[in-house]
Design a protein around this motif. Structure first.
Motif, mmCIF file in Angstrom:
data_model
loop_
_atom_site.group_PDB
_atom_site.id
_atom_site.type_symbol
_atom_site.label_atom_id
_atom_site.label_comp_id
_atom_site.label_asym_id
_atom_site.label_seq_id
_atom_site.Cartn_x
_atom_site.Cartn_y
_atom_site.Cartn_z
ATOM 1 N N GLY A 1 0.787 -1.226 0.000
ATOM 2 C CA GLY A 1 0.000 0.000 0.000
ATOM 3 C C GLY A 1 0.816 1.271 0.000
ATOM 4 O O GLY A 1 0.249 2.363 0.051
ATOM 5 N N ASN A 2 2.134 1.153 -0.123
ATOM 6 C CA ASN A 2 2.982 2.352 -0.185
ATOM 7 C C ASN A 2 2.970 2.986 -1.566
ATOM 8 O O ASN A 2 3.216 4.183 -1.705
ATOM 9 N N VAL A 3 2.719 2.179 -2.580
ATOM 10 C CA VAL A 3 2.702 2.621 -3.979
ATOM 11 C C VAL A 3 1.351 2.233 -4.557
ATOM 12 O O VAL A 3 0.851 1.143 -4.296
ATOM 13 N N TRP A 4 0.790 3.124 -5.355
ATOM 14 C CA TRP A 4 -0.502 2.854 -5.992
ATOM 15 C C TRP A 4 -0.396 3.116 -7.490
ATOM 16 O O TRP A 4 0.120 4.154 -7.911
ATOM 17 N N GLU A 5 -0.890 2.173 -8.268
ATOM 18 C CA GLU A 5 -0.978 2.358 -9.727
ATOM 19 C C GLU A 5 -2.332 2.983 -10.049
ATOM 20 O O GLU A 5 -3.367 2.546 -9.541
ATOM 21 N N ILE A 6 -2.312 3.980 -10.883
ATOM 22 C CA ILE A 6 -3.557 4.561 -11.394
ATOM 23 C C ILE A 6 -4.013 3.666 -12.537
ATOM 24 O O ILE A 6 -3.323 3.525 -13.550
ATOM 25 N N HIS A 7 -5.146 3.031 -12.330
ATOM 26 C CA HIS A 7 -5.653 2.100 -13.344
ATOM 27 C C HIS A 7 -7.144 1.935 -13.169
ATOM 28 O O HIS A 7 -7.582 1.331 -12.191
ATOM 29 N N PRO A 8 -7.927 2.436 -14.075
ATOM 30 C CA PRO A 8 -7.624 3.309 -15.199
ATOM 31 C C PRO A 8 -7.888 4.762 -14.833
ATOM 32 O O PRO A 8 -8.299 5.066 -13.727
ATOM 33 N N LEU A 9 -7.709 5.618 -15.799
ATOM 34 C CA LEU A 9 -8.149 7.007 -15.717
ATOM 35 C C LEU A 9 -8.703 7.347 -17.087
ATOM 36 O O LEU A 9 -7.972 7.326 -18.080
ATOM 37 N N VAL A 10 -9.988 7.631 -17.149
ATOM 38 C CA VAL A 10 -10.638 7.895 -18.426
ATOM 39 C C VAL A 10 -11.741 8.938 -18.228
ATOM 40 O O VAL A 10 -12.427 8.937 -17.215
ATOM 41 N N VAL A 11 -11.848 9.824 -19.205
ATOM 42 C CA VAL A 11 -12.847 10.894 -19.190
ATOM 43 C C VAL A 11 -13.640 10.814 -20.497
ATOM 44 O O VAL A 11 -13.064 10.598 -21.565
ATOM 45 N N ALA A 12 -14.947 10.997 -20.404
ATOM 46 C CA ALA A 12 -15.804 11.004 -21.600
ATOM 47 C C ALA A 12 -15.284 12.041 -22.593
ATOM 48 O O ALA A 12 -14.861 13.135 -22.196
ATOM 49 N N SER A 13 -15.324 11.714 -23.860
ATOM 50 C CA SER A 13 -14.739 12.595 -24.880
ATOM 51 C C SER A 13 -15.302 14.012 -24.815
ATOM 52 O O SER A 13 -14.568 14.976 -24.970
ATOM 53 N N ARG A 14 -16.574 14.154 -24.549
ATOM 54 C CA ARG A 14 -17.195 15.491 -24.516
ATOM 55 C C ARG A 14 -16.773 16.307 -23.295
ATOM 56 O O ARG A 14 -17.001 17.508 -23.239
ATOM 57 N N ASN A 15 -16.156 15.653 -22.310
ATOM 58 C CA ASN A 15 -15.761 16.329 -21.073
ATOM 59 C C ASN A 15 -14.257 16.469 -20.917
ATOM 60 O O ASN A 15 -13.781 16.885 -19.855
ATOM 61 N N ARG A 16 -13.506 16.131 -21.951
ATOM 62 C CA ARG A 16 -12.043 16.204 -21.851
ATOM 63 C C ARG A 16 -11.553 17.638 -21.929
ATOM 64 O O ARG A 16 -12.232 18.525 -22.431
ATOM 65 N N ARG A 17 -10.349 17.840 -21.390
ATOM 66 C CA ARG A 17 -9.651 19.110 -21.436
ATOM 67 C C ARG A 17 -10.385 20.198 -20.651
ATOM 68 O O ARG A 17 -10.347 21.369 -20.989
ATOM 69 N N GLN A 18 -11.055 19.759 -19.583
ATOM 70 C CA GLN A 18 -11.773 20.685 -18.712
ATOM 71 C C GLN A 18 -11.321 20.545 -17.259
ATOM 72 O O GLN A 18 -11.955 21.086 -16.353
#
Length: 133
Positions: free
Chosen positions: A76-93
Motif C-alpha cells: 500500500g505504499n505505492v498505488w498504480e492509477i488504473h484506469p483514468l478515463v474521461v468522456a470525450s465530450r468532457n475532456r480538457r476541462q
C-alpha cells in the motif's frame, strides 16, 4: 460543468455500466483490451475489490463522465492509477486532474506515498498520452 466525485460500489449497477461504457468507448480503437462491453464491465467489476479504490465523476443527471481506479502495491505504499478515463465530450476541462487529486488524497490517507501510471505494452502509451483525458 457541475459534477461530483463518488465511490463506485458493487451495489450501483447503473454507475458500473456507465464506467464500462466509458472505458469501452475510450479504448475500443486503441487497445486489444476492452473491445466490447463485457470485457470493459469485467475490468470495472475487478476494480471494486476491497483493496482497490474506484471513483467516478457523475454529472447532474447521474451519468458517469469520468472514472479513476487505484491498485495498491508494495504493502500500500505505492498505488498504480488504473484506469483514468474521461468522456470525450468532457475532456480538457480539468476533470482528469480533479480525479487524480481526489485519488491522491485517498491514497495519502491510506498511507500511500507514490502514485504511478503504467504504460501499455501494445501501444507504448499511458492513459495520459493516449488522449483519453
Amino acid at each position: 460543468m457541475p459534477y461530483r466525485i463518488v465511490d463506485l460500489d458493487s451495489d450501483q449497477p447503473d454507475l458500473i455500466h456507465g464506467a464500462a461504457v466509458l472505458l469501452r468507448d475510450a479504448f475500443h480503437n486503441r487497445s486489444l483490451d476492452w473491445q466490447n462491453l463485457e470485457s470493459a464491465r469485467q475490468e470495472v467489476v475487478e476494480s471494486l475489490s476491497e483493496d482497490r479504490i474506484s471513483r467516478v465523476a457523475v454529472d447532474e443527471s447521474g451519468t458517469v463522465i469520468a472514472w479513476i481506479g487505484g491498485v495498491p502495491a508494495y504493502s500500500g505504499n505505492v498505488w498504480e492509477i488504473h484506469p483514468l478515463v474521461v468522456a470525450s465530450r468532457n475532456r480538457r476541462q480539468g476533470l482528469g486532474r480533479a480525479l487524480w487529486r481526489d485519488l491522491e488524497d485517498i491514497v495519502s490517507r491510506r498511507g500511500g506515498l507514490t502514485l504511478w501510471e503504467a504504460g501499455d505494452a501494445e501501444t507504448n502509451e499511458t492513459m495520459l498520452s493516449a488522449g483519453v483525458l
